[in-house]
Design a protein around this motif. Structure first.
Motif, PDB file in Angstrom:
ATOM      1  N   UNK A   1       1.109  -0.921   0.195  1.00  0.00           N
ATOM      2  CA  UNK A   1       0.213  -0.010   0.331  1.00  0.00           C
ATOM      3  C   UNK A   1       0.483   1.070   0.169  1.00  0.00           C
ATOM      4  N   UNK A   2       0.109   2.172  -0.561  1.00  0.00           N
ATOM      5  CA  UNK A   2       0.756   3.941  -0.769  1.00  0.00           C
ATOM      6  C   UNK A   2       0.682   4.303   0.746  1.00  0.00           C
TER       7      UNK A   2
ATOM      8  N   UNK B   1       6.469   4.086   0.749  1.00  0.00           N
ATOM      9  CA  UNK B   1       6.299   5.138   1.637  1.00  0.00           C
ATOM     10  C   UNK B   1       6.738   6.181   1.124  1.00  0.00           C
ATOM     11  N   UNK B   2       6.233   7.565   1.347  1.00  0.00           N
ATOM     12  CA  UNK B   2       6.665   8.736   0.901  1.00  0.00           C
ATOM     13  C   UNK B   2       6.620   9.474   2.009  1.00  0.00           C
TER      14      UNK B   2
ATOM     15  N   UNK C   1       2.156  18.910  -4.829  1.00  0.00           N
ATOM     16  CA  UNK C   1       2.269  17.832  -4.797  1.00  0.00           C
ATOM     17  C   UNK C   1       1.734  17.286  -3.249  1.00  0.00           C
TER      18      UNK C   1
ATOM     19  N   UNK D   1      -1.440  16.335  -4.526  1.00  0.00           N
ATOM     20  CA  UNK D   1      -1.502  15.036  -5.377  1.00  0.00           C
ATOM     21  C   UNK D   1      -1.387  13.454  -4.564  1.00  0.00           C
ATOM     22  N   UNK D   2      -0.263  13.754  -4.060  1.00  0.00           N
ATOM     23  CA  UNK D   2       0.050  12.891  -2.838  1.00  0.00           C
ATOM     24  C   UNK D   2      -1.191  11.600  -2.167  1.00  0.00           C
TER      25      UNK D   2
ATOM     26  N   UNK E   1      -3.523   9.670  -3.128  1.00  0.00           N
ATOM     27  CA  UNK E   1      -3.450   8.341  -3.366  1.00  0.00           C
ATOM     28  C   UNK E   1      -3.201   7.531  -3.460  1.00  0.00           C
TER      29      UNK E   1
ATOM     30  N   UNK F   1      10.137  12.800  -1.072  1.00  0.00           N
ATOM     31  CA  UNK F   1      10.929  11.515  -1.339  1.00  0.00           C
ATOM     32  C   UNK F   1       9.518  10.035  -1.335  1.00  0.00           C
ATOM     33  N   UNK F   2       9.775   9.930  -2.118  1.00  0.00           N
ATOM     34  CA  UNK F   2       8.960   8.295  -2.189  1.00  0.00           C
ATOM     35  C   UNK F   2      10.091   7.490  -2.260  1.00  0.00           C
ATOM     36  N   UNK F   3       9.540   5.925  -1.683  1.00  0.00           N
ATOM     37  CA  UNK F   3      10.696   4.581  -1.261  1.00  0.00           C
ATOM     38  C   UNK F   3       9.626   3.157  -2.004  1.00  0.00           C
TER      39      UNK F   3
ATOM     40  N   UNK G   1       1.026   1.715  -8.552  1.00  0.00           N
ATOM     41  CA  UNK G   1       1.457   2.607  -8.004  1.00  0.00           C
ATOM     42  C   UNK G   1       3.033   2.880  -8.338  1.00  0.00           C
TER      43      UNK G   1
ATOM     44  N   UNK H   1       5.620  10.927 -12.016  1.00  0.00           N
ATOM     45  CA  UNK H   1       4.834  12.858 -11.053  1.00  0.00           C
ATOM     46  C   UNK H   1       6.861  12.700 -10.559  1.00  0.00           C
TER      47      UNK H   1
END
Lengths: 296, 296
Positions: A160-161, A186-187, A197, A200-201, A204, B186-188, B197, B204
């Motif tokens: 999952x995000x 993860x973000x 930004x 938008x993240x 999701x 940041x996203x990992x 995903x 983006x």
């Protein structure tokens, strides 16, 4: 309407479970010991420390508070910590923040033995968490408590995000690591993330964790329908009202599950601190307890 | 067509700059010392160690290689490391991976003093990086070299979205921390991130860093127009060709700047290792060098 994640009820379950674990340890003549050091007489800290004391006593943890004058020298404070590091009765040491300006908080925290670092602030414990080491180490209690809330509600994490807003080393960063260790994508967003930004993240995200100190930063329109929303913020408005970083009313209409403020993350922090104390005691005496993050 | 980020040329600039710094240190009678320990006779490791030796000599670093038999005991290896920790001529210690199975790599790495930990693998250094401490500490050289590439190309980071694919503690995680410290959002992502995903987040991203060991995982269609793409992968295909984790041909048509494989990130790793050696030597002798991550 979102399900409410009841931190008070879940913290109560944690404390029940801890009281049982403490009973088991007592049969082996072990009493978990937590020592809190408080410097000066900041009223908020005094209340917080008294709450910790009372909560510790209730689950059977031996609690000791060391009260030091606001003008204590750094050398004296470090000497006290070093003695506690050597003291076999003390499993967990906590120095209450904030400290007066003449004391180097970083140095004070690092003087606490990593094995007694109940706040998980020592860089060696942070590094082990980031590396996702397969061993026991203490982790900052607020994000660890959030994991308990997510587990208690069986929130799916793998793949999952999860979007974490706020990058403090006490909340946002260990939160990110715990979610990543549970195989979430993860973000990490922060003050330099542009609004569009961030929105938008968030839109999701399956899991949203907010800890920024900005009341109402996240609103319902930012969220994906059904998202799990954890609000780590506690802000007192000018009219005295306590609110989080999430606009609860609008978010509740979109989210699948949400923590209220107060009564969400807040009650978990002390319960999790006690949990970590018991874990450190078990670790110290090489006794196997429950799985990591799986207190209930 | 994307601008090519020429790692070979930038590594050359780094080495030039290092040779100048080494000259300055020599005027103070300091010669940076790097000791590499290699266990057994893995041919790839032997070549890699010889390349390190040659590169170190060229910039004026005193290089020592300790070659140990494949059946060396863990106790002997740890004793050697502890002696090097005490040796004032040695500023940086590196134990070449992989180690034979009977040696506990984690324990070996942690026995290296954090002040001589040129690979930045010690949890205490990882923790300091994650906490973004305002002090000097060694950082894993591959992601640190990527930062040099980004700086050399003046890639804007603050507020931008950087997506890191691959979460190893050698590349992905320190990369995430360095980008976050530079105020990127940041996203990992990793093996549990679903394809859709991953694609949606890549689309983006202003900066994309890929280190997974999966040839061609990221293609041009995944990218936002003008994105900066850093390919940390090095994969040898069955026909002998060396390729990265990014499909270069399709990505080049969409990206604003991109590293080739070979000749992108690869040449930076040894140059950055030498940089960290010089920094550790300067640190050891309390001499101020250039800013963190700002070698060129």
């Amino acid at each position: 309407m979102a399900e409410i994640i009841d931190g008070k009820a879940i913290a109560q379950l944690v404390r029940q479970k801890l009281a049982e674990q403490v009973e088991v340890l007592k049969t082996k003549s072990i009493v978990p010991g937590l020592t809190v050091i408080i410097v000066g007489d900041d009223p908020a800290s005094q209340i917080y420390v008294r709450n910790k004391e009372r909560a510790a006593q209730k689950v059977g943890i031996a609690h000791q508070t060391i009260r030091l004058a606001a003008d204590v020298t750094e050398a004296s404070l470090l000497t006290i910590i070093k003695k506690l590091n050597q003291d076999d009765q003390v499993d967990a040491i906590l120095v209450q923040s904030p400290l007066p300006n003449h004391l180097n908080e970083q140095l004070v925290q690092e003087t606490i033995s990593p094995e007694k670092d109940v706040d998980g602030f020592n860089p060696i414990n942070i590094g082990k968490l980031y590396a996702n080491r397969h061993e026991y180490y203490p982790v900052a209690n607020t994000p660890k408590g959030v994991m308990t809330l997510l587990m208690a509600h069986h929130v799916p994490l793998r793949g999952k995000l999860a979007v974490v807003v706020g990058r403090s080393i006490l909340v946002g960063k260990p939160m990110l690591s715990l979610l990543e260790a549970a195989n979430a994508s993860v973000a990490l967003l922060h003050r330099y993330t542009p609004d569009d930004l961030r929105r938008s993240l968030l839109k999701q995200a399956d899991i949203v964790i907010v800890g920024t100190g900005i009341p109402g930063l996240v609103v319902g329109d930012d969220l994906k329908s059904g998202a799990t929303v954890i609000d780590v913020g506690i802000n007192r408005l000018s009219d005295g009202q306590l609110v989080g970083d999430v606009d609860f009313a609008s978010a509740q209409a979109v989210a699948g599950a949400i923590t209220p403020v107060p009564g969400g993350v807040g009650p978990m922090t002390i319960a999790t601190l006690l949990q970590t104390t018991v874990e450190l005691a078990a670790q110290h005496h090489q006794i196997e307890l429950a799985d990591k993050w799986q207190i209930i």
